[in-house]
Scaffold this active site. Structure first.
Site, PDB file in Angstrom:
ATOM      1  N   ASP A  62       0.869  -1.166   0.000  1.00 33.28           N
ATOM      2  CA  ASP A  62       0.000   0.000   0.000  1.00 33.28           C
ATOM      3  C   ASP A  62       0.915   1.228   0.000  1.00 33.28           C
ATOM      4  O   ASP A  62       1.711   1.412   0.932  1.00 33.28           O
ATOM      5  CB  ASP A  62      -0.869  -0.048   1.272  1.00 33.28           C
ATOM      6  CG  ASP A  62      -1.910   1.060   1.322  1.00 33.28           C
ATOM      7  OD1 ASP A  62      -1.643   2.166   0.807  1.00 33.28           O
ATOM      8  OD2 ASP A  62      -2.983   0.817   1.900  1.00 33.28           O
ATOM      9  N   TYR A 155      -9.883  16.203  -4.408  1.00 29.76           N
ATOM     10  CA  TYR A 155      -9.236  15.430  -5.479  1.00 29.76           C
ATOM     11  C   TYR A 155      -8.413  16.379  -6.354  1.00 29.76           C
ATOM     12  O   TYR A 155      -7.236  16.104  -6.630  1.00 29.76           O
ATOM     13  CB  TYR A 155     -10.270  14.668  -6.316  1.00 29.76           C
ATOM     14  CG  TYR A 155      -9.621  13.900  -7.455  1.00 29.76           C
ATOM     15  CD1 TYR A 155      -8.806  12.798  -7.200  1.00 29.76           C
ATOM     16  CD2 TYR A 155      -9.782  14.305  -8.776  1.00 29.76           C
ATOM     17  CE1 TYR A 155      -8.185  12.106  -8.237  1.00 29.76           C
ATOM     18  CE2 TYR A 155      -9.165  13.615  -9.818  1.00 29.76           C
ATOM     19  CZ  TYR A 155      -8.374  12.517  -9.549  1.00 29.76           C
ATOM     20  OH  TYR A 155      -7.749  11.845 -10.573  1.00 29.76           O
TER      21      TYR A 155
HETATM   22  P1  NDP Z   1      -8.242   2.465 -11.325  1.00 34.89           P
HETATM   23  O1  NDP Z   1      -9.113   2.545 -10.124  1.00 34.89           O
HETATM   24  O2  NDP Z   1      -8.699   1.583 -12.450  1.00 34.89           O
HETATM   25  O3  NDP Z   1      -6.763   2.081 -10.914  1.00 34.89           O
HETATM   26  C1  NDP Z   1      -6.146   2.627  -9.772  1.00 34.89           C
HETATM   27  C2  NDP Z   1      -4.955   1.785  -9.379  1.00 34.89           C
HETATM   28  O4  NDP Z   1      -4.328   2.365  -8.227  1.00 34.89           O
HETATM   29  C3  NDP Z   1      -5.331   0.364  -9.014  1.00 34.89           C
HETATM   30  O5  NDP Z   1      -4.392  -0.518  -9.569  1.00 34.89           O
HETATM   31  C4  NDP Z   1      -5.242   0.350  -7.494  1.00 34.89           C
HETATM   32  O6  NDP Z   1      -4.857  -0.944  -7.069  1.00 34.89           O
HETATM   33  C5  NDP Z   1      -4.111   1.350  -7.267  1.00 34.89           C
HETATM   34  N1  NDP Z   1      -4.107   1.885  -5.911  1.00 34.89           N
HETATM   35  C6  NDP Z   1      -5.069   2.629  -5.306  1.00 34.89           C
HETATM   36  N2  NDP Z   1      -4.716   2.900  -4.045  1.00 34.89           N
HETATM   37  C7  NDP Z   1      -3.518   2.293  -3.828  1.00 34.89           C
HETATM   38  C8  NDP Z   1      -2.646   2.201  -2.725  1.00 34.89           C
HETATM   39  N3  NDP Z   1      -2.953   2.777  -1.555  1.00 34.89           N
HETATM   40  N4  NDP Z   1      -1.489   1.504  -2.845  1.00 34.89           N
HETATM   41  C9  NDP Z   1      -1.177   0.914  -4.018  1.00 34.89           C
HETATM   42  N5  NDP Z   1      -1.956   0.985  -5.112  1.00 34.89           N
HETATM   43  C10 NDP Z   1      -3.113   1.657  -5.011  1.00 34.89           C
HETATM   44  O7  NDP Z   1      -8.130   3.974 -11.849  1.00 34.89           O
HETATM   45  P2  NDP Z   1      -7.241   4.650 -13.019  1.00 34.89           P
HETATM   46  O8  NDP Z   1      -6.451   3.672 -13.775  1.00 34.89           O
HETATM   47  O9  NDP Z   1      -8.162   5.551 -13.749  1.00 34.89           O
HETATM   48  O10 NDP Z   1      -6.299   5.584 -12.136  1.00 34.89           O
HETATM   49  C11 NDP Z   1      -4.891   5.627 -12.237  1.00 34.89           C
HETATM   50  C12 NDP Z   1      -4.431   7.050 -11.971  1.00 34.89           C
HETATM   51  O11 NDP Z   1      -4.927   7.909 -12.985  1.00 34.89           O
HETATM   52  C13 NDP Z   1      -4.917   7.643 -10.650  1.00 34.89           C
HETATM   53  O12 NDP Z   1      -3.844   8.376 -10.083  1.00 34.89           O
HETATM   54  C14 NDP Z   1      -6.034   8.585 -11.077  1.00 34.89           C
HETATM   55  O13 NDP Z   1      -6.204   9.638 -10.169  1.00 34.89           O
HETATM   56  C15 NDP Z   1      -5.513   9.066 -12.408  1.00 34.89           C
HETATM   57  N6  NDP Z   1      -6.465   9.611 -13.359  1.00 34.89           N
HETATM   58  C16 NDP Z   1      -7.578   8.923 -13.744  1.00 34.89           C
HETATM   59  C17 NDP Z   1      -8.447   9.454 -14.682  1.00 34.89           C
HETATM   60  C18 NDP Z   1      -9.695   8.771 -15.110  1.00 34.89           C
HETATM   61  O14 NDP Z   1     -10.603   9.440 -15.609  1.00 34.89           O
HETATM   62  N7  NDP Z   1      -9.807   7.472 -14.981  1.00 34.89           N
HETATM   63  C19 NDP Z   1      -8.158  10.745 -15.326  1.00 34.89           C
HETATM   64  C20 NDP Z   1      -6.957  11.383 -14.851  1.00 34.89           C
HETATM   65  C21 NDP Z   1      -6.150  10.831 -13.924  1.00 34.89           C
HETATM   66  P3  NDP Z   1      -5.328  -1.692  -5.712  1.00 34.89           P
HETATM   67  O15 NDP Z   1      -6.735  -1.250  -5.437  1.00 34.89           O
HETATM   68  O16 NDP Z   1      -5.176  -3.134  -6.056  1.00 34.89           O
HETATM   69  O17 NDP Z   1      -4.343  -1.227  -4.689  1.00 34.89           O
HETATM   70  C1  8X3 Z   2      -9.985  12.068 -13.253  1.00 31.71           C
HETATM   71  C2  8X3 Z   2     -10.745  12.896 -14.242  1.00 31.71           C
HETATM   72  O1  8X3 Z   2     -12.438  14.776 -14.491  1.00 31.71           O
HETATM   73  O2  8X3 Z   2     -13.043  12.934 -13.042  1.00 31.71           O
HETATM   74  O3  8X3 Z   2      -8.805  12.664 -12.844  1.00 31.71           O
HETATM   75  O4  8X3 Z   2     -11.382  14.518 -12.352  1.00 31.71           O
HETATM   76  S1  8X3 Z   2     -11.955  13.820 -13.483  1.00 31.71           S
END
Ligand code: NDP
Ligand code: 8X3
Length: 255
Positions: A62, A155
């Site tokens: 984590d 966020y």
């Molecule tokens: P997902 O929820 O699909 O993936 C998130 C990943 O982060 C999972 O693999 C999860 O794994 C891991 N994670 C979360 N908390 C922890 C922790 N405490 N320790 C280790 N791993 C952790 O979301 P996304 O792929 O969309 O998100 C990836 C990144 O992209 C994030 O930083 C998000 O803020 C960012 N983002 C997403 C956008 C979107 O619209 N989807 C747009 C812009 C940015 P597990 O739960 O197994 O630990």
């Molecule tokens: C994730 C995209 O627009 O939901 O970072 O914040 S938004």
């Protein structure tokens, strides 16, 4: 027998991180994959090994746990400690409430994961990159790191902080030839909204209705492109949005 570069991806069990692992595996990289859900990581490893013959090290920690981060990284076999590319991707949104209605637990979860987790992992990895006098840190920020939208408060604040940290790292690591790339995606369909709305899949799927959101592979392509530029080229800031989105608050739905 050339040694292939090592990429370390946090949050590799889902979404961007998982697609990014696949992309680097296709290119022959060795992979260090982190997330909390070990079963997911194990399934991904099995797939990458059988499809591409990848070398994969799983680190199921984590990122919020400072001691565990240091302990698992310190205990990696020596050859794995020479990390070429770090993708700081683990992160989440928790809740979508007006500031006055926000949960302190949600806020601390986002700060601890998106900001402090990134900071713990990076601090460790940077040590080795400084010794090598090379390396590339790719931070996954967000459009929410450039703009703020209603009910996005904390966020957005954590993602603004990530973007600021990318700039600061770039300045301070300059003498060590370490590249820092900040990537800011807009709306992308992953488990992001399911996590944000705490398992409410109906609410989550509404976020992506009526237009074509980004897919995890779109982000993985950009991350890999940034990582595969020549040594003298750094892509410092990349914003990637779905064609249907112009800014945080404007999506062309059901045109
Ligand atoms: P997902 O929820 O699909 O993936 C998130 C990943 O982060 C999972 O693999 C999860 O794994 C891991 N994670 C979360 N908390 C922890 C922790 N405490 N320790 C280790 N791993 C952790 O979301 P996304 O792929 O969309 O998100 C990836 C990144 O992209 C994030 O930083 C998000 O803020 C960012 N983002 C997403 C956008 C979107 O619209 N989807 C747009 C812009 C940015 P597990 O739960 O197994 O630990
Ligand atoms: C994730 C995209 O627009 O939901 O970072 O914040 S938004």
């Amino acid at each position: 027998n050339t040694i292939m570069p090592i990429v370390f991806i946090t949050g590799a069990s889902s979404g961007f991180g998982k697609a990014t692992a696949e992309k680097f595996a296709q290119a022959g990289y060795q992979l260090i994959l982190n997330a909390r859900r070990l079963d997911r990581l194990e399934a991904l490893k099995t797939h990458l090994v059988s499809s591409y013959g990848s070398q994969v090290l799983l680190l199921p920690f984590d990122v919020r746990n400072r001691e565990e981060v240091a302990q698992q990284l310190d205990n990696m076999p020596a050859p794995w400690q020479k990390i070429d590319v770090l993708v700081n991707n683990a992160g989440l949104a928790a809740g979508r409430d007006a500031f006055q209605d926000g949960s302190m637990d949600d806020w601390e979860l986002m700060i601890d994961t998106n900001l402090k987790g990134l900071m713990y992992v990076s601090k460790w990895v940077v040590k080795g990159m400084m010794e090598q006098k090379s390396g590339h840190i790719i931070n996954i920020s967000s459009l929410a790191g450039q703009e703020v939208y209603p009910q996005g408060n904390l966020y957005c604040a954590t993602k603004h902080a990530v973007t600021a940290l990318s700039k600061g790292m770039r300045m301070d690591l300059l003498p060590y030839h370490i590249k820092v790339t900040n990537i800011s995606p807009g709306l992308a369909e992953t488990e992001f909204s399911i996590v944000r709305f705490k398992g409410d899949t109906e609410k989550a799927s509404k976020v992506y209705e009526g237009y074509q959101p980004l897919q995890p592979e779109d982000i993985a392509d950009v991350i890999f492109f940034a990582a595969s530029r020549p040594a003298h080229v750094n892509l410092e800031e990349i914003t990637i949005l779905p064609t249907a989105q112009s800014d945080s608050r404007t999506v062309n739905k059901n045109p």
